[in-house]
Enzyme design. Structure first.
Site, PDB file in Angstrom:
ATOM      1  N   GLU A   1      -5.193   1.634   2.556  1.00  0.00           N
ATOM      2  CA  GLU A   1      -5.017   0.423   3.380  1.00  0.00           C
ATOM      3  C   GLU A   1      -5.210   0.777   4.842  1.00  0.00           C
ATOM      4  O   GLU A   1      -5.823   0.033   5.613  1.00  0.00           O
ATOM      5  CB  GLU A   1      -3.610  -0.167   3.159  1.00  0.00           C
ATOM      6  CG  GLU A   1      -3.347  -1.476   3.895  1.00  0.00           C
ATOM      7  CD  GLU A   1      -2.803  -1.317   5.298  1.00  0.00           C
ATOM      8  OE1 GLU A   1      -2.658  -2.333   5.976  1.00  0.00           O
ATOM      9  OE2 GLU A   1      -2.570  -0.162   5.741  1.00  0.00           O
ATOM     10  N   GLU A   2      -4.717   1.950   5.205  1.00  0.00           N
ATOM     11  CA  GLU A   2      -4.776   2.337   6.612  1.00  0.00           C
ATOM     12  C   GLU A   2      -6.208   2.442   7.129  1.00  0.00           C
ATOM     13  O   GLU A   2      -6.477   2.219   8.301  1.00  0.00           O
ATOM     14  CB  GLU A   2      -4.036   3.665   6.824  1.00  0.00           C
ATOM     15  CG  GLU A   2      -2.530   3.603   6.576  1.00  0.00           C
ATOM     16  CD  GLU A   2      -1.795   2.686   7.540  1.00  0.00           C
ATOM     17  OE1 GLU A   2      -0.568   2.522   7.375  1.00  0.00           O
ATOM     18  OE2 GLU A   2      -2.451   2.077   8.424  1.00  0.00           O
TER      19      GLU A   2
ATOM     20  N   HIS B   1       2.666   4.913  12.841  1.00  0.00           N
ATOM     21  CA  HIS B   1       1.458   5.722  12.675  1.00  0.00           C
ATOM     22  C   HIS B   1       1.537   7.080  13.363  1.00  0.00           C
ATOM     23  O   HIS B   1       0.511   7.701  13.667  1.00  0.00           O
ATOM     24  CB  HIS B   1       0.205   4.970  13.145  1.00  0.00           C
ATOM     25  CG  HIS B   1      -0.208   3.867  12.236  1.00  0.00           C
ATOM     26  ND1 HIS B   1      -1.337   3.106  12.433  1.00  0.00           N
ATOM     27  CD2 HIS B   1       0.374   3.352  11.112  1.00  0.00           C
ATOM     28  CE1 HIS B   1      -1.458   2.196  11.471  1.00  0.00           C
ATOM     29  NE2 HIS B   1      -0.429   2.327  10.654  1.00  0.00           N
TER      30      HIS B   1
ATOM     31  N   HIS C   1       0.838  -1.195   0.000  1.00  0.00           N
ATOM     32  CA  HIS C   1       0.000   0.000   0.000  1.00  0.00           C
ATOM     33  C   HIS C   1       0.873   1.246   0.000  1.00  0.00           C
ATOM     34  O   HIS C   1       2.015   1.219   0.449  1.00  0.00           O
ATOM     35  CB  HIS C   1      -1.027  -0.018   1.135  1.00  0.00           C
ATOM     36  CG  HIS C   1      -0.536   0.288   2.517  1.00  0.00           C
ATOM     37  ND1 HIS C   1      -0.531   1.545   3.057  1.00  0.00           N
ATOM     38  CD2 HIS C   1      -0.022  -0.530   3.471  1.00  0.00           C
ATOM     39  CE1 HIS C   1      -0.092   1.491   4.294  1.00  0.00           C
ATOM     40  NE2 HIS C   1       0.236   0.259   4.580  1.00  0.00           N
TER      41      HIS C   1
HETATM   42 ZN   LIG Z   1       0.883  -0.361   6.470  1.00  0.00          ZN
END
Ligand SMILES: [Zn+2]
Length: 740
Positions: free
Chosen positions: A434-435, A559, A387
């Site tokens: 994707e997140e 993140h 991703h």
């Molecule tokens: Zn990832």
């Protein structure tokens, strides 16, 4: 793990973070060897280097499972291995992570255009595929805490910042929030639920702590964050705060950034709390692709995989005043984190006000897809994916994988420019969103579900590089394939990736040198595929045999705004040689599967692993005193699968003549393990052997239908699911038996 910062940074008081670590004057591999030596990987390296050269030449040997004569492919592989460049990978990473690029933003589209241009330059048939999907972006995210007297204790989330980081004050950095969070305004007393696992919530129940109307505070770790919110909502909570305790990825583990790789006090882990264990993808279109022209009438109410309550992530800087003020019983010892005070369960001592306005809209996201058509089996796709979207800058997650993917494409492009064409079609996928819930890959898989029944493999990488320690997950039929691939790829340490992998397994050098086949039980471990990345729709929805690879290390900034180019060049891979390594691993996986004569699936390993799963479920049922469950038929079906796999292996090893029929039988065997009815309460998950656990979210639960029914003490469903499993195993055995 190794503390790397000692090597790179000298100034102690004010840390100087070079925003462009261009150490290109030195030869990257040489620099890495030197760095490796500093890291105590001393004398073996020279020998290792020799071995790598041997191994490289070894690749030329003709004995690679699936190939009648590997010599021609060995030449192609060597040509490929020479192309991926550490320098270029570093430049691609720098470009991709120059700006925050969350899904559906203009910056995200810029990265899609960049990847498409790279795909085209390599000679791939390239398209940017838009999907229209329901996504939230934060408008208001507010947390305030007050003590019993009403005095304000904190107000947040506070902006992430450390001294000297060149990236953390960019106005395009999105405020800390959770994807799929609910909106609203609630105030309530606070209850601490440790990691928010099922057993943690059961412990609170045992202590008669009622969660109705409460704000639950949990720490990250142990399970997928969506599961924490899922259980809290089921137990009546009004909202959830998820914070990063320094015990799990902060100073308790080592120096925090900028001194080291771990999470600083202001660091926040953003992330989706979508109930992806129900189904991932666009919450309004389970099982259907959200193509731009999908009529609204085809959309469903998104509540199937969305929380109804507010969830907000916090740094420990913001969580500490709340936890410190909480009253109630002292926590069980295992619940105590590393903040400098005793934790209490609550309620009492503090009230928290949460305000969350989430702007949900159907937004356009962009997958980039590059294709090279196969000459012999164009419908047998080999798909390779990563991703591209990030919560903020995404240096490790996911763009270390994107840089590796681009250098693998670079290498394959060089072969194409020389006139090479694969036997099977190769598709490179750069997935979006994707997140937010594996959305870009899931929509693409749902759009191509029919064709993917003939796809022979899906190769994933996500957090490709956060350090030097290689690891892999795969379906059992590809675990040996994975090991063989790593024996052909040189590692920056001068030996092969396989030997480094083995050395790390044992944490010693002695294994580095040996090429001897490992003793039983001494082999490198390839994990099972649970969830948390884009392999999920390929394997668990349509049954494409899949792998996932990465090179790990101490990585506390997941993140957060600090997962950026500065952190990466300081801590993960200063010379980008692991990006180069991962490009080579992805490329060799792809080439070997695209050109193999016979598909190199190892169904014996599969059948043996499933036998162990059934036996362990049987023991669990006995321990749970769940009587009346007959495991005999499933074990008998698996025994047939073992025998059929042995038959299949003989055919694979001695294949002559036209192998197309053998290959389609081999591929159909994985599909035989898929049940179209899907799992109880979550029919989107159709694979009977692997799925993310309803209460784990990340970790794989094997034979999930059976195991989760046993855990729920539901004998009727367990018996029914044993029946489904038996049927699939018999079908797999019959399919393989029919091979000739
Ligand atoms: Zn990832």
């Amino acid at each position: 793990m190794i503390l790397r910062v000692a090597v790179a940074v000298v100034a102690v008081c004010c840390v100087v973070i070079p925003n462009a670590v261009e150490a290109q004057s030195v030869n990257p591999a040489q620099a890495e060897l030197e760095r490796g030596a500093q890291l105590g990987r001393g004398t073996q390296l020279e020998r290792g280097t020799q071995i790598a050269r041997d191994t490289q030449t070894a690749g030329a040997k003709s004995s690679v499972f699936g190939y009648r004569d590997f010599s021609q492919e060995a030449g192609i592989e060597q040509k490929f291995l020479a192309v991926p460049s550490a320098k270029l990978a570093g430049e691609e990473l720098k470009t991709l992570t120059a700006e925050p690029h969350m899904a559906a933003t203009p910056e995200d589209k810029k990265t899609a255009d960049y990847v498409a241009q790279k795909f085209k330059a390599a000679g791939l048939e390239t398209e940017i595929v838009p999907y229209k999907v329901l996504l939230n972006q934060p408008k208001v995210v507010k947390v305030e805490a007050f003590d019993a007297a009403g005095k304000q204790l904190m107000s947040g989330p506070t902006r992430e910042r450390v001294q000297g980081d060149p990236f953390d004050d960019n106005p395009r950095v999105v405020m800390p929030f959770n994807g799929s969070s609910g909106s609203g305004d609630v105030t309530g007393e606070v209850v601490y639920a440790n990691y928010g696992r099922l057993e943690d919530f059961d412990e609170l129940e045992k202590q008669h702590i009622d969660l109705h109307g409460k704000i639950v505070i949990v720490r990250y770790g142990a399970n997928f964050r969506g599961v924490k919110v899922y259980i809290a909502e089921k137990r009546g909570a009004a909202g959830v705060l998820i914070y990063s305790d320094p015990q799990d990825d902060g100073f308790f583990k080592g120096d925090p950034y900028p001194m080291g790789p771990w999470r600083p006090e202001s660091g926040v882990q953003r992330g989706s709390v979508q109930y992806l264990f129900k189904y991932p993808g666009d919450p309004e279109t389970p099982g259907v692709a959200s193509t731009a022209d999908l009529p609204d009438s085809a959309r469903v109410n998104p509540e199937g995989n969305q929380p109804h309550i507010i969830s907000i992530p916090l740094s420990y800087e913001d969580a500490a005043p709340i936890l410190k003020a909480m009253k109630g019983p002292s926590v069980p010892q295992g619940w105590q984190g590393s903040l400098p005070f005793r934790y209490h369960l609550g309620p009492g001592g503090v009230k928290v006000h949460l305000a969350s306005q989430q702007d949900y809209q159907r937004r356009t996201i962009w997958d980039v897809v590059g294709k090279i058509k196969g000459t012999e089996d164009p419908d047998n796709w080999v798909v390779v994916g990563n991703h591209r979207d990030a919560w903020v800058y995404g240096a490790v997650d996911p763009n270390s994988g994107t840089a590796a993917l681009l250098e693998a494409v670079h290498g394959v492009g060089a072969l194409i420019h020389e006139g090479w064409k694969p036997k099977r079609t190769i598709i490179f996928g750069s997935w979006d969103a994707e997140e937010e819930g594996l959305i870009g890959s899931t929509e693409w898989v749902e759009q191509h579900a029919d064709q993917l029944k003939n796809a022979v493999a899906y190769f994933n990488t996500d957090v490709a590089v956060s350090g030097p320690d290689f690891g892999a997950s795969a379906v059992p039929s590809l675990k040996n394939f994975m090991r063989e691939v790593t024996k052909a790829v040189p590692s920056p340490m001068g030996d092969t990736v396989y030997q480094e992998w083995r050395a790390n397994r044992h944490g010693s050098n002695e294994h580095r040198a040996s090429n001897a086949p490992p003793q039983p039980g001494d082999e490198v471990h390839v994990s099972d595929l649970g969830s948390g990345s884009d392999f999920t729709p390929f394997l668990q929805h349509v049954g494409v045999p899949s792998t996932d690879v990465g090179s790990g290390g101490p990585y506390g900034v997941y993140h957060s705004v600090f997962d950026n180019y500065a952190w990466f060049t300081l801590n993960a891979d200063p010379h980008f040689v692991y990006l180069q390594q991962m490009a080579r691993v992805l490329g060799v996986e792809t080439l070997r599967m695209a050109d193999t004569d016979v598909l190199p699936y190892d169904y014996e390993a599969y059948a043996h692993e499933v036998k162990a799963y059934i036996e362990s479920a049987k023991r669990k049922a006995e321990d749970a005193k769940l009587t009346g469950l007959d495991f005999g038929p499933a074990l008998a079906a698996d025994a047939k699968f073992v025998a059929a796999a042995e038959h299949g292996h003989k055919l694979q090893a001695n294949a002559t003549g036209d192998v197309a029929r053998l290959n389609s039988t081999l591929r159909a065997t994985e599909t035989a393990l898929v049940s179209q009815a899907g799992l109880p309460n979550r029919p989107w998950y159709k694979h009977t052997i692997y799925a993310p656990g309803e209460y784990t979210g990340y970790a794989a639960v094997v034979i999930p239908g059976v195991n989760e029914a046993i855990e729920a003490k539901d004998a009727r469903t367990a018996a029914a699911q044993l029946g489904v499993l038996t049927e699939c195993l018999n079908r797999a055995a019959q399919t393989l038996e029919s091979a000739h």
